[in-house]
Design an enzyme around this catalytic site. Structure first.
Site, short mmCIF file in Angstrom:
data_model
loop_
_atom_site.label_atom_id
_atom_site.label_comp_id
_atom_site.label_asym_id
_atom_site.label_seq_id
_atom_site.Cartn_x
_atom_site.Cartn_y
_atom_site.Cartn_z
N ALA B 52 40.89 -18.18 -41.90
CA ALA B 52 40.95 -19.60 -42.29
C ALA B 52 40.54 -19.79 -43.74
CB ALA B 52 40.05 -20.42 -41.37
N LEU B 55 43.45 -18.83 -45.75
CA LEU B 55 44.52 -19.81 -45.53
C LEU B 55 44.30 -21.07 -46.35
CD1 LEU B 55 46.92 -20.30 -43.46
CD2 LEU B 55 45.24 -21.49 -42.09
N ASP B 56 43.02 -21.45 -46.47
CA ASP B 56 42.65 -22.70 -47.13
C ASP B 56 42.70 -22.63 -48.65
OD1 ASP B 56 42.28 -24.75 -45.52
OD2 ASP B 56 40.10 -24.60 -45.33
N ALA B 57 42.50 -21.42 -49.19
CA ALA B 57 42.22 -21.30 -50.62
C ALA B 57 43.31 -21.90 -51.50
CB ALA B 57 41.99 -19.83 -50.97
#
Lengths: 132, 75
Positions: B52, B55-57
């Site tokens: 996650a 995925l968020d970066a």
């Protein structure tokens, strides 16, 4: 009827990984980069610190929410908390950028974004930092 | 000026959409894995957090750039 003792023991034996270290590393990196930008100018240092905090604070909240529940019996609660944490992370990041663009005058955009991106890159080393 | 706003909206919106799809897939896999092997659930949760973060970066950087475009237009 009381709870089944083995069940209580099982809940107590699930250890959370030391994920708080991620926030500490991000905070330390933000301060370090801000100190480096202080060599350039004070405005750049403030902008860099803001960029680091915009990444660190929402991520700390996400970490808190992601590990609020643990265990197979609480998978639904884990997922619900995880989704809430992810959503709030994005909202808090947006609010943080908006506040920085409005309140920090003069803003050094390069310092803000470079610090934000560098602190965000600590996510690539999470497995090493938090023993995941 | 309108094109800049549309570009910012696309950056933020598609970033959020991609993150949402990724989180949905991750959550589904966690449910599957926990149902198959409940004893591995805490480990799977850690791995999910790891993915996650990755995925968020990039969408987060997109949100920042999109907001910068918006604020630059209305300065």
């Amino acid at each position: 009827m009381g709870k089944n003792p083995p069940e209580i023991m099982l809940r107590q034996t699930i250890l959370r990984p030391p994920v708080y270290r991620i926030s500490l590393v991000q905070l330390g990196l933000s301060v370090l980069i801000a100190l480096l930008f202080l060599l350039r100018s004070e405005d750049a240092a403030i902008s860099a610190l803001a960029g680091g905090l915009i990444c660190t604070i929402p991520n700390a909240y996400f970490i808190y929410k992601a590990f609020l529940h643990t265990g197979a019996q609480q998978t639904n609660a884990v997922l619900q908390s995880f989704y809430q944490g992810g959503s709030w992370k994005m909202i808090l990041t947006g609010v943080g950028f908006s506040v920085a663009f409005k309140l920090i005058q003069p803003l050094d955009v390069l310092a803000l974004f470079s610090t934000f991106v560098l602190v965000q890159c600590t996510n690539f080393f999470v497995s090493k930092i938090a023993n995941l | 000026m309108e094109m800049v706003l549309i570009a910012a909206a696309i950056m933020i919106g598609l970033g959020a959409l991609g993150t949402a799809i990724g989180f949905g897939l991750l959550g589904g896999r966690l449910l599957e894995g926990s149902a198959r092997q409940p004893e591995l659930a805490p480990m799977l949760q850690g791995k999910m957090f790891l993915i996650a973060g990755l995925l968020d970066a990039v969408p987060m950087i997109g949100v920042g750039l999109g907001l910068y475009l918006m604020f630059a237009v209305y300065k």
